[in-house]
Write a protein that holds these residues in place. Structure first.
Motif, PDB file in Angstrom:
ATOM      1  N   GLU A 189       0.872  -1.165   0.000  1.00 53.12           N
ATOM      2  CA  GLU A 189       0.000   0.000   0.000  1.00 53.12           C
ATOM      3  C   GLU A 189       0.915   1.222   0.000  1.00 53.12           C
ATOM      4  O   GLU A 189       2.060   1.139   0.482  1.00 53.12           O
ATOM      5  CB  GLU A 189      -0.865  -0.009   1.261  1.00 53.12           C
ATOM      6  N   LYS A 332      -2.819   3.222  -6.804  1.00 52.49           N
ATOM      7  CA  LYS A 332      -4.061   3.931  -6.481  1.00 52.49           C
ATOM      8  C   LYS A 332      -4.296   5.009  -7.528  1.00 52.49           C
ATOM      9  O   LYS A 332      -3.379   5.387  -8.259  1.00 52.49           O
ATOM     10  CB  LYS A 332      -3.919   4.594  -5.100  1.00 52.49           C
ATOM     11  N   ARG A 587     -10.712  -3.106  12.734  1.00 57.14           N
ATOM     12  CA  ARG A 587      -9.573  -3.231  11.818  1.00 57.14           C
ATOM     13  C   ARG A 587      -8.931  -4.619  11.936  1.00 57.14           C
ATOM     14  O   ARG A 587      -8.577  -5.234  10.934  1.00 57.14           O
ATOM     15  CB  ARG A 587      -8.562  -2.132  12.162  1.00 57.14           C
ATOM     16  N   ARG A 597     -13.642   4.214  11.339  1.00 57.84           N
ATOM     17  CA  ARG A 597     -12.829   5.145  12.128  1.00 57.84           C
ATOM     18  C   ARG A 597     -13.648   5.875  13.186  1.00 57.84           C
ATOM     19  O   ARG A 597     -13.100   6.645  13.956  1.00 57.84           O
ATOM     20  CB  ARG A 597     -12.190   6.187  11.198  1.00 57.84           C
TER      21      ARG A 597
HETATM   22  N1  COA Z   1      -4.312  -4.932   1.052  1.00 58.76           N
HETATM   23  C1  COA Z   1      -4.164  -4.419   2.275  1.00 58.76           C
HETATM   24  N2  COA Z   1      -4.741  -3.263   2.675  1.00 58.76           N
HETATM   25  C2  COA Z   1      -5.500  -2.632   1.789  1.00 58.76           C
HETATM   26  C3  COA Z   1      -5.723  -3.129   0.491  1.00 58.76           C
HETATM   27  C4  COA Z   1      -5.080  -4.340   0.127  1.00 58.76           C
HETATM   28  N3  COA Z   1      -5.245  -4.881  -1.057  1.00 58.76           N
HETATM   29  N4  COA Z   1      -6.534  -2.281  -0.158  1.00 58.76           N
HETATM   30  C5  COA Z   1      -6.818  -1.283   0.694  1.00 58.76           C
HETATM   31  N5  COA Z   1      -6.203  -1.494   1.867  1.00 58.76           N
HETATM   32  C6  COA Z   1      -6.212  -0.636   3.054  1.00 58.76           C
HETATM   33  C7  COA Z   1      -5.663   0.730   2.726  1.00 58.76           C
HETATM   34  O1  COA Z   1      -4.263   0.798   2.885  1.00 58.76           O
HETATM   35  C8  COA Z   1      -6.362   1.589   3.752  1.00 58.76           C
HETATM   36  O2  COA Z   1      -5.699   1.411   4.983  1.00 58.76           O
HETATM   37  P1  COA Z   1      -5.478   2.601   6.025  1.00 58.76           P
HETATM   38  O3  COA Z   1      -6.719   2.638   6.833  1.00 58.76           O
HETATM   39  O4  COA Z   1      -4.291   2.165   6.826  1.00 58.76           O
HETATM   40  O5  COA Z   1      -5.234   3.859   5.247  1.00 58.76           O
HETATM   41  C9  COA Z   1      -7.735   0.934   3.897  1.00 58.76           C
HETATM   42  O6  COA Z   1      -7.559  -0.421   3.444  1.00 58.76           O
HETATM   43  C10 COA Z   1      -8.817   1.566   3.042  1.00 58.76           C
HETATM   44  O7  COA Z   1      -8.376   1.479   1.692  1.00 58.76           O
HETATM   45  P2  COA Z   1      -9.011   2.245   0.456  1.00 58.76           P
HETATM   46  O8  COA Z   1     -10.466   1.968   0.373  1.00 58.76           O
HETATM   47  O9  COA Z   1      -8.219   1.913  -0.740  1.00 58.76           O
HETATM   48  O10 COA Z   1      -8.887   3.753   0.866  1.00 58.76           O
HETATM   49  P3  COA Z   1      -7.691   4.753   0.701  1.00 58.76           P
HETATM   50  O11 COA Z   1      -8.044   5.871   1.603  1.00 58.76           O
HETATM   51  O12 COA Z   1      -6.383   4.097   0.873  1.00 58.76           O
HETATM   52  O13 COA Z   1      -7.827   5.229  -0.814  1.00 58.76           O
HETATM   53  C11 COA Z   1      -9.217   5.666  -2.756  1.00 58.76           C
HETATM   54  C12 COA Z   1      -8.983   5.936  -1.272  1.00 58.76           C
HETATM   55  C13 COA Z   1     -10.430   6.440  -3.220  1.00 58.76           C
HETATM   56  C14 COA Z   1      -8.001   6.115  -3.532  1.00 58.76           C
HETATM   57  C15 COA Z   1      -9.450   4.166  -2.943  1.00 58.76           C
HETATM   58  O14 COA Z   1     -10.496   3.768  -2.104  1.00 58.76           O
HETATM   59  C16 COA Z   1      -9.778   3.724  -4.356  1.00 58.76           C
HETATM   60  O15 COA Z   1      -8.953   3.620  -5.207  1.00 58.76           O
HETATM   61  N6  COA Z   1     -11.047   3.409  -4.575  1.00 58.76           N
HETATM   62  C17 COA Z   1     -11.521   2.810  -5.809  1.00 58.76           C
HETATM   63  C18 COA Z   1     -12.153   1.533  -5.367  1.00 58.76           C
HETATM   64  C19 COA Z   1     -12.337   0.516  -6.394  1.00 58.76           C
HETATM   65  O16 COA Z   1     -11.750   0.508  -7.430  1.00 58.76           O
HETATM   66  N7  COA Z   1     -13.219  -0.409  -6.047  1.00 58.76           N
HETATM   67  C20 COA Z   1     -13.466  -1.563  -6.839  1.00 58.76           C
HETATM   68  C21 COA Z   1     -14.914  -1.737  -7.104  1.00 58.76           C
HETATM   69  S1  COA Z   1     -15.221  -1.600  -8.829  1.00 58.76           S
END
Ligand code: COA
Ligand code: AMP
Length: 651
Positions: A189, A332, A587, A597
């Motif tokens: 990440e 991302k 978490r 959160r």
């Molecule tokens: N492995 C481990 N942890 C993961 C992960 C993975 N594959 N994917 C996400 N996480 C973790 C992230 O690191 C984050 O942790 P944190 O709380 O320590 O920051 C948490 O899970 C939430 O992740 P995410 O939803 O990706 O949020 P973000 O704040 O890191 O990023 C966006 C925000 C908008 C950039 C992201 O949510 C995104 O790209 N969204 C598009 C979603 C998407 O494509 N969905 C598929 C459905 S079609």
């Protein structure tokens, strides 16, 4: 194998050379008039060991089965047949990882060799037809190769998203009883490297599983391996490759499961959606051409994760079966390194269709509201942007349309269906876009909007959305080892129909508008999560007497969970400390992906006189929407308390 010439236009090519108007209505009516004829023709796009003669058997399975006498192999369709058609040198997989600073293009020839070698190893570890293999891996090509190698053996994969914690992984291991787990030493990440092996070890311990593991060691982390149980991926696969091991694809019935994919239900126990093999490939191949307007040899990019259904259908099986190159992006939309990342990838690999979640666009827009990064890239190949996974809010859609100057197409589907229920079939000639609508039902889906009495409601009236049975090919035939939960969860409430648990309406032109879920499922950054599951975690804390989790509106992620807890009388700990423990607990138990959160201590929860928590009204208060006092409320002041508590958290 028998099959089409995949270099030629397909038999279900409904596109005119230059469609003056959409042929959608004709095609939909074709399907209505003769559903079996429609799917028989669509089945010609797949290579069969034995072409199906029976298209649909209404007496088999829970609501009937598609192509019951068809025999095929999914891995053959995704790999071998392209090599046999002379496309071996063309790119099959493009891997681009800003977080690992790596790029790699894999041709169909290479993919075949990699899949064969891995399949040989997996077979050596005792996996055969019908056995389950869990895949807990980041977005790297080996994860896709793993899925294809499992499918080659006629075994069943179950991919678990990397953002889930050990207990969630354990639940899935318990339910699928795998012989083997494929994993990598870590996921990356932007903010941290996540060691996967300790999470897997814990999940194996929790589930009591004695599955073997195959571990891909990435340069960032070296996982500890237990002798006799854990195998080093590279070492054993290199050996199989060097030995030139050849593993023929194992023929399976079209109705045999290709995979199990768990998705959130209303409780903490996820639902194991079963995907059969034949119907799925037939449906996906139809969509590549007719919905996504893609040709073999182009590049299709679903910017999702293989842990979700979008990844299964449109990173892996859809494109690989139909023939465009597919993109695996380990990064991302923002921060890796900036909000131009998507545009850079589109230019670099000449992407013709991009599929993402509205959240990703909101993230890009937040970082780069005036699209200053966009002109740096040549996006002339990009024809369409597809959105799904959550409601596409009109503001975001309009921004994307103006920014990119291409059609932005919302489409609606679910893990259960495996492909779009409603969309704008660009390959048939695009229909006028109505922002806020995911357009029209795809052939195969008879979508109705009904009231609680299962009576259809007039146009523009909100109701529950149901799909008349049978569901089309590709949709779930049942839940893993649980026909009963499938019936009670989806089929019993509206006899003769599948309950989508989405609410919305159709307008007078038949356009479908999806407005939200009718159950306790929320959508956080396009990820589907169960508030019921989170409540189970909160309730397990010794200081918590009762709790309620709701999804509240969030400008970036669409929705985020918010938990309200009432502490047991006599608890003397500082509520702020307990709230922190609750956030940590979700978490640890569900995973960071839950983005939990906010835990807020309140004196009591607002309830009806019969004891039902008024989650709907709480949500309206949190979202600053108009709300009225429910007539059945037990204590009118309890809602004011919620409003006060939210205010004290700045919400
Ligand atoms: N492995 C481990 N942890 C993961 C992960 C993975 N594959 N994917 C996400 N996480 C973790 C992230 O690191 C984050 O942790 P944190 O709380 O320590 O920051 C948490 O899970 C939430 O992740 P995410 O939803 O990706 O949020 P973000 O704040 O890191 O990023 C966006 C925000 C908008 C950039 C992201 O949510 C995104 O790209 N969204 C598009 C979603 C998407 O494509 N969905 C598929 C459905 S079609
Ligand atoms: P998942 O099973 O994770 O794909 O989530 C499915 C749910 O996401 C659906 O039941 C909807 O609630 C929501 N969803 C998916 N696509 C859309 C869309 N285009 N518009 C509105 N909601 C959507």
């Amino acid at each position: 194998m028998t099959g089409p010439d995949i270099n030629q236009p397909t038999t279900q090519d409904h596109r005119d050379a230059a469609p003056a108007s959409s042929s959608y209505h004709t095609v939909y009516e074709d399907w209505r008039a003769d559903p079996e004829g429609f799917w028989r023709r669509a089945a010609d796009n797949i290579s069969w060991v034995q072409q199906p003669e029976t298209i649909f058997d209404a007496d088999a399975g829970v609501y009937g089965r598609w192509f019951p006498d068809g025999v095929l192999n999914a891995s053959y369709n995704a790999v071998d047949r392209h090599v046999e058609a002379g496309r071996g040198e063309q790119p099959a997989i493009i891997y681009d990882s800003p977080v690992a600073d790596t790029k790699r293009t894999i041709s169909y020839n290479e993919l075949l060799s990699e899949v064969q070698a891995l399949a040989a190893v997996i077979a050596d570890l005792g996996v055969g037809k019908g056995d389950r293999v869990v895949i807990y891996m980041p977005m790297i090509p080996e994860a896709v190769i793993g899925m294809l190698a499992v499918a080659r053996l006629g075994a069943i994969h179950s991919v678990v998203f990397g953002g889930f914690a050990a207990p969630e992984l354990a639940t899935r291991i318990e339910d699928t009883e795998p012989k083997l787990v494929l994993t990598a030493s870590c996921g990356i990440e932007p903010s941290r490297v996540i060691a996967y092996k300790p999470l897997l070890d814990e999940a194996l311990r929790l589930s009591g599983s004695d599955a073997a593991t195959l571990v891909l060691q990435r340069p960032q982390v070296t996982a500890d391996l237990v002798e006799g149980r854990d195998y080093d991926w590279q070492e054993v696969v290199d050996k199989a490759r060097d030995a030139g091991r050849v593993v023929p694809p194992v023929p399976v019935q079209a109705t045999d499961p290709l995979y199990i994919l768990y998705t959130s239900g209303t409780t903490g126990k996820p639902k194991g959606v079963v995907r059969d093999t034949g119907g799925y490939l037939v449906a996906l191949a139809w969509t590549l051409r007719n919905l996504y307007d893609i040709n073999p040899g182009e590049t299709f990019w679903a910017a999702s994760d293989i842990g979700w259904v979008v990844g299964h259908s449109y990173i892996v099986y859809g494109p690989l079966v139909y023939g465009p190159a597919t993109l695996i992006y380990e990064g991302k939309p923002v921060g890796t390194p900036d909000a131009g990342a998507f545009w850079r990838v589109c230019e670099e690999y000449k992407v013709t269709a991009l599929f993402t979640a509205p959240t990703a666009l909101r993230a890009i827009r937040k970082e780069d509201p005036d699209s200053k990064l966009l002109p740096r890239y040549d996006l002339s190949r990009l024809r369409t942007l597809f959105l799904a996974g959550e409601r596409a809010d009109p503001d975001t859609v309009n921004w994307a349309q103006q920014t990119l100057n291409i059609p932005v197409v919302d489409h609606w589907w679910q893990t259960e269906t495996g492909w779009a229920i409603a969309g704008n079939p660009v390959g048939l000639g695009i229909l006028p876009i109505k922002t806020g609508s995911s357009t029209v039902p795809m052939p195969g889906y008879d979508v109705r909007i009904v009231d609680e009495g299962n009576k259809e409601v007039p146009a523009d009236t909100m109701g529950s959305i149901i799909i008349k049975l049978p569901l089309p090919p590709g949709c779930l035939p049942t839940l893993w080892k649980n026909d009963e939960r499938f019936r009670s969860g989806y089929l019993d409430e509206f006899p003769g129909a599948y309950k989508t648990s989405d609410a919305g309406f159709k307008d007078k032109d038949g356009y479908i508008f999806i407005m939200g879920r009718t159950d306790d499922i929320i959508n956080v950054a396009g990820h589907r999560l169960s508030t019921g599951g989170m409540e189970e975690v909160l309730a397990s804390h010794p200081a918590v007497a009762e709790c309620a989790v709701i999804g509240i509106a969030d400008a970036l992620k669409g929705e985020v969970p918010c938990g309200f807890v009432v502490l047991k009388s006599g608890v003397t700990d500082n509520p702020a400390d307990i709230e922190k423990q609750l956030v940590a607990r979700v978490r640890e138990q569900i995973g960071p992906v839950a983005a939990f959160r906010l835990a807020i201590t309140v004196g009591r929860l607002p309830k009806t006189r019969s004891g039902k928590i008024l989650r709907g009204t709480m949500k309206k208060i949190a979202d600053h929407q108009p709300w009225s006092l429910p007539a059945t409320i037990e204590d009118p002041n309890s809602l004011d308390e919620i409003a006060e508590a939210l205010k004290s958290y700045g919400l």
